[in-house]
Design an enzyme around this catalytic site. Structure first.
Site, PDB file in Angstrom:
ATOM      1  N   HIS A   1       0.807  -1.222   0.000  1.00  0.00           N
ATOM      2  CA  HIS A   1       0.000   0.000   0.000  1.00  0.00           C
ATOM      3  C   HIS A   1       0.842   1.275   0.000  1.00  0.00           C
ATOM      4  O   HIS A   1       0.289   2.381  -0.101  1.00  0.00           O
ATOM      5  CB  HIS A   1      -0.984  -0.013   1.164  1.00  0.00           C
TER       6      HIS A   1
ATOM      7  N   SER B   1      -7.610   0.633  -1.895  1.00  0.00           N
ATOM      8  CA  SER B   1      -6.955  -0.206  -0.899  1.00  0.00           C
ATOM      9  C   SER B   1      -7.766  -1.464  -0.639  1.00  0.00           C
ATOM     10  O   SER B   1      -8.979  -1.497  -0.867  1.00  0.00           O
ATOM     11  CB  SER B   1      -6.775   0.565   0.417  1.00  0.00           C
ATOM     12  N   ASP B   2      -7.092  -2.493  -0.154  1.00  0.00           N
ATOM     13  CA  ASP B   2      -7.811  -3.667   0.323  1.00  0.00           C
ATOM     14  C   ASP B   2      -8.407  -3.343   1.695  1.00  0.00           C
ATOM     15  O   ASP B   2      -7.970  -2.403   2.384  1.00  0.00           O
ATOM     16  CB  ASP B   2      -6.884  -4.877   0.396  1.00  0.00           C
ATOM     17  N   ALA B   3      -9.391  -4.139   2.093  1.00  0.00           N
ATOM     18  CA  ALA B   3     -10.150  -3.837   3.299  1.00  0.00           C
ATOM     19  C   ALA B   3      -9.259  -3.903   4.537  1.00  0.00           C
ATOM     20  O   ALA B   3      -8.629  -4.928   4.808  1.00  0.00           O
ATOM     21  CB  ALA B   3     -11.321  -4.802   3.438  1.00  0.00           C
TER      22      ALA B   3
ATOM     23  N   ALA C   1      -6.477  -2.598   5.117  1.00  0.00           N
ATOM     24  CA  ALA C   1      -5.034  -2.506   4.894  1.00  0.00           C
ATOM     25  C   ALA C   1      -4.443  -1.159   5.305  1.00  0.00           C
ATOM     26  O   ALA C   1      -3.307  -1.123   5.796  1.00  0.00           O
ATOM     27  CB  ALA C   1      -4.705  -2.803   3.433  1.00  0.00           C
TER      28      ALA C   1
END
Length: 970
Positions: A221, A242-244, A246
């Site tokens: 990230h 972004s991923d959850a 992260a």
């Protein structure tokens, strides 16, 4: 007098280019409004008439999590089709359903987080089902087709906006948010980046999602590759979501930054545009951005860059031009794009094309009058995974064979163990009857009843009585089991802690339907895996302890609990029928046995959990052995999200298909019956044994000799493998090198008796490489349909760049001159035609180390080291693994007329750098006098070193030093 109509603001003017419209809208937004857009759930701006917007809609193999939808095969099954035209049509269907579903429910998003292009490097990865292939070119070809379908063909407006997952080098669930993939430059460029790059360059991608893991010591990230690589591949504005959770991981689990303000600022500057964190609550992300602005960690220009990219996607989706959007759907017209006959037929076609025939000694296709026994734990199942939609239609292998052969010629044994659980008091677990019957679980079209869920609490809890209820017990491996009542409902634990027969299938983020039987004294404790707590019998029903884990299991008879009223029950397992006994009975009476084995996508190998072995669970091995012992004509049909290591040599036929969605059973039956000739091909290597596998966290496919590209052992089934009911001959290979391309053509003839598909594969191999190159590398493929006796001539035009490799000596792609073998055939190992072409290229040149020095990461070979981050923002360094000792090799270093000194740029607490040439002794040893203040505080150390001409340079690293650069003087 009528008031004049206010002029239309430029951002609402469809005649203007999107860039100008975005500029205008940006100028009208306040900083607070723009900051609000940075969360996944961006608020509406009512004063400008701008609606709320949510990034993210799962659509991996159909629209997921939003209710009934067409469910296509898992992504790895889609990859097994090797058919870009088919995959593009699947993408079109999914995007049409997304539009239709959105017309009825505005929670359905049009920014779809799909496809997953992570390479299937390691078959024990829990999310293997989500990827397409271990090969970057095949992955990119399938991903490009899917994104083109999702995007649509309109030149201006997109039907949906696809986001590729998960950037970068993400192939493990074990410690997935804290582990770091050490990826050398060649692997990075030739392997991990390639699948993303070629898909993005194809022009149908809206953005990417970074992965949870770190690469070379730096969280994805805050990856510098987002801006330096990804956004250099296209002129389009790419959205990075972004991923959850992260963004919070950067501080909370990874401890990469000290404060969330620092972390959020770093991610935003690195290129993240939308923060998926804390669910629908945007307040914490907004507060962090504001804090970063106040502290001078961000500027408004940083916020503007992210918001601009978000708005670019929203304009492309037609949000601001509803009257011009060619993909617009109303509630009245939604039915025309949802669950259509065309989509149902496409789901069946995809499931058929995904079936791979791995072995066939002539038992398939099944004889028309054969008596068929269908057995196995997945024989009457249509399994869903975490990213599936809700089934509207369903077919299991048993249902498909009933339909195809008639129920009178098909017998069935599931093979579950039938058990009763006896308490210490002599009573048995009992499932009370409810108003629901097995037939109520599904509607007339097979749709699952949404009320029949694990969290349901209106059903009666389990109790005990004198006779109890016979339960179906399945051991899925690793000691994890499920228990099912006679009416088909799984035992599950709801939030109130009581056990109920309330689930149609195991599922959920935390699976509440799995248990473990743990030996204890003369019986067993039953531990619920979702809570980690033991089951006990209370006066008001059977439940799990209120806190836990409640007891350590052992052979000792005493049991201690969290309270005297919650003592774990010690059960006696009373087996009323073994699964293999039922299998033996039906197998002995049949002409052929079809054993359907595989995995449940929510158990032992799924998101958050990697597998530990390639072997089938012991329960399924027992059933397979029982079937073979009773009837040698046994066909193993694997329905799974990943490869297995099975004893194929003792079986007359083996097939594999991924979980095939709503049409899985019908498709499998049609292939078994010979209505369809199988033509799926393996998208990844099937290894023969766990010993063939690299370490799960070893991402060096070159040094570790991984995937079909480098693996030197004998696979169980090779990459690209798949058999047919027809046979094909290859002939008349012709090659030509001209105009910057290699032209290859040949003929393929169906020499069999049935119409069938063949998947033609073209590989290349460098015959005299100066560096390790793949044993063979897929360059092109094509799936074709040929009737008996028909011949097709296939032609491929390959750019010379397809034969290049990443030259670490000069930090760029290079085509090496020399001979290259071209290999055409039916798999990576089944080569039918070959020819050699000689290509002109750029000869190897020594490393100009006297002028440029050496980046430590640009080694040719290494042992005992890993790559780490040079700084939090950019760059790489190399360090010994776990503070031990490592070696680095740099070949053909040109010291010119001579050098007299060497310098190394290092950081760390202690250690040494040892310099040697060729195979000679150590010529210089460098070590800091004192630890540097931190891991990113570098010092330059110098020593005398005399060298001239071209030599191999060897560097030994000891201790905890990070080596970033080596320079030379003199």
């Amino acid at each position: 007098m009528t008031a004049p109509t206010p002029p239309t603001p430029p951002f609402r003017d469809p005649r203007l280019p999107f860039a100008k419209r975005v500029d205008d809208l940006m100028s009208r937004l306040t900083l607070d409004e723009k900051t609000g857009f940075l969360h996944q759930f961006g608020p509406a701006v009512e004063r400008l008439g701008i609606a709320a917007f949510r990034t993210g809609q799962e659509a991996l193999h159909g629209v997921a999590w939003m209710g009934p939808a067409t469910v296509f095969p898992q992504a790895v099954g889609i990859g097994a089709t090797w058919n870009e035209d088919l995959v593009r049509r699947v993408g079109e269907a999914v995007s049409r359903e997304a539009r239709a579903m959105r017309a009825r429910d505005d929670r359905v998003g049009l920014n779809v987080w799909s496809p997953t292009v992570n390479l299937l490097r390691h078959p024990l990865w829990g999310r293997n089902e989500e990827g397409y292939s271990e090969d970057p070119r095949l992955t990119s070809a399938i991903a490009t087709a899917y994104t083109r379908g999702l995007r649509g063909e309109h030149p201006t407006y997109w039907r949906t906006a696809p986001v590729l997952k998960h950037w970068l080098a993400h192939n493990n669930e074990t410690d997935r948010d804290t582990s770091s993939a050490s990826v050398r430059p060649r692997v990075l460029n030739e392997y991990d980046l390639r699948a993303f790059r070629e898909t993005v360059q194809a022009g149908a991608v809206a953005g990417v999602m970074p992965a949870y893991n770190l690469v070379n010591g730096r969280p994805n990230h805050v990856s510098p590759y987002l801006n330096r690589q990804l956004r250099a591949w296209t002129e389009d504005d790419l959205l990075v979501c972004s991923d959850a959770g992260a963004p919070s991981n950067l501080v909370d689990s990874e401890h990469y930054f000290d404060t969330h303000e620092e972390a959020t600022a770093a991610a935003l500057r690195a290129g993240v545009d939308s923060f998926t964190d804390h669910g629908t609550d945007s307040s914490r992300i907004v507060a962090r951005v504001r804090g970063a602005l106040d502290q001078g960690l961000l500027t408004e220009a940083d916020v503007d860059a992210a918001v601009r990219r978000q708005l670019s996607v929203r304009f492309r989706l037609g949000e601001f031009d509803p009257e011009h959007d060619p993909h617009a759907v109303t509630a009245e017209t939604a039915a025309a794009g949802f669950d259509t006959p065309e989509h149902r037929a496409l789901a069946l076609e995809t499931a058929e094309q995904a079936v791979v025939l791995l072995k066939n000694d002539g038992v398939l296709p099944l004889a028309p009058g054969a008596r068929v026994a269908v057995v196995g734990l997945l024989a009457d199942e249509c399994k869903l995974d975490w990213y599936s939609g809700t089934l509207i239609h369903r077919s299991t292998p048993l249902e498909g064979l009933y339909e195809r052969f008639g129920a009178e010629r098909v017998s069935f044994a599931e093979g579950v163990d039938r058990v009763r659980l006896k308490t210490a008091a002599g009573t048995f677990l009992h499932v009370l009857p409810s108003d629901d019957s097995p037939g109520d679980a599904r509607g007339t079209e097979g749709a699952l009843d949404p009320a029949l869920l694990a969290g349901r609490t209106d059903l009666p809890p389990l109790t005990t009585d004198a006779t109890g209820t016979e339960l179906a017990l399945v051991d899925w491996g690793e000691g994890v089991l499920t228990l099912r009542a006679p009416d088909g409902r799984y035992l599950s634990v709801a939030e109130d802690g009581y056990l109920r027969a309330s689930a149609d299938q195991p599922g959920g983020w935390v699976v509440q339907e799995t248990f473990r039987l743990e030996p204890h004294g003369n019986g067993h404790l039953l531990r619920h895996t979702g809570t980690g707590r033991h089951v006990h019998v209370a006066a008001d029903g059977v439940k799990v302890a209120a806190s836990g884990p409640s007891v350590e299991t052992s052979s000792a008879p005493s049991v201690e609990a969290t309270s005297e009223h919650e003592a774990p029950e010690v059960f006696e397992l009373v087996v009323t029928e073994r699964g293999e006994d039922a299998v033996t009975r039906v197998a002995a009476e049949a002409d052929v046995v079809v054993v359907v084995a595989g995995n449940d996508p929510h158990i032992n190998g799924r998101e958050t959990e990697d597998r530990t072995t390639l072997r089938l669970p012991d329960h399924q091995e027992r059933l397979l052995r029982a079937a073979r012992a009773a009837n040698p004509s046994t066909v193993l049909t694997l329905v799974s999200a990943y490869p297995y290591a099975v004893d194929a040599e003792v079986l007359p036929a083996v097939l594999w298909t991924a979980h095939g969605g709503q049409a899985a059973g019908t498709a499998l039956a049609r292939v078994l019956a010979g209505d369809v000739s199988p033509a799926g091909r393996l998208p990844q290597t099937w290894y023969a044994d766990d010993a063939d596998l690299p370490d799960l966290l070893d991402y060096d496919v070159i040094g570790g000799r991984q995937t079909y590209l480098y693996f030197e052992g004998t696979p169980l089934f090779p990459f690209g493998h798949g058999l047919s009911y027809a046979s094909f001959s290859y002939a008349d290979l012709a090659t030509r090198v001209a105009g910057g391309e290699v032209s290859v053509s040949f003929t393929v003839t169906n020499t069999g008796a049935v119409t069938a598909d063949e998947v033609v594969q073209l590989y290349a191999r460098a015959e005299a490489p100066s560096v390790p190159r793949p044993r063979r590398e897929l360059l092109a493929h094509r799936r074709i349909t040929l009737p008996p006796g028909a011949t097709a001539r296939l032609a491929f035009e390959l750019p010379l760049s397809a034969f290049a490799f990443w030259d670490v000596a000069h930090d760029r792609w290079r085509l090496e001159p020399g001979p290259y073998a071209l290999l055409a055939g039916a798999s990576s190992e089944d080569v039918r035609l070959s020819a050699t072409v000689t290509l002109d290229g750029e000869p190897a040149a020594p490393r100009p180390v006297r002028e440029r020095g050496l980046a430590a990461v640009d080694f040719d070979d290494q042992s005992g080291t890993e790559i780490v981050d040079r700084t939090r923002a950019t760059g790489d360094a190399v360090t010994p693994v776990a503070g031990g000792a490592g070696q680095l090799l740099y070949r053909d270093c040109d010291f010119g007329p001579g050098v007299t000194g060497v310098t190394v740029t290092v950081a760390g607490s202690e250690g040494t750098v040892e310099i040697a040439l060729d195979g000679g002794p150590v010529l210089a040893v460098l070590s800091p006098d004192a630890p540097t203040p931190g891991p990113y505080d570098y010092v330059e150390l110098g020593a005398a070193l005399t060298a001239e001409g071209v030599h191999d340079l060897r560097i030994g690293l000891r201790g905890s030093l990070r080596l970033a650069h080596v320079g030379f003087s003199g």
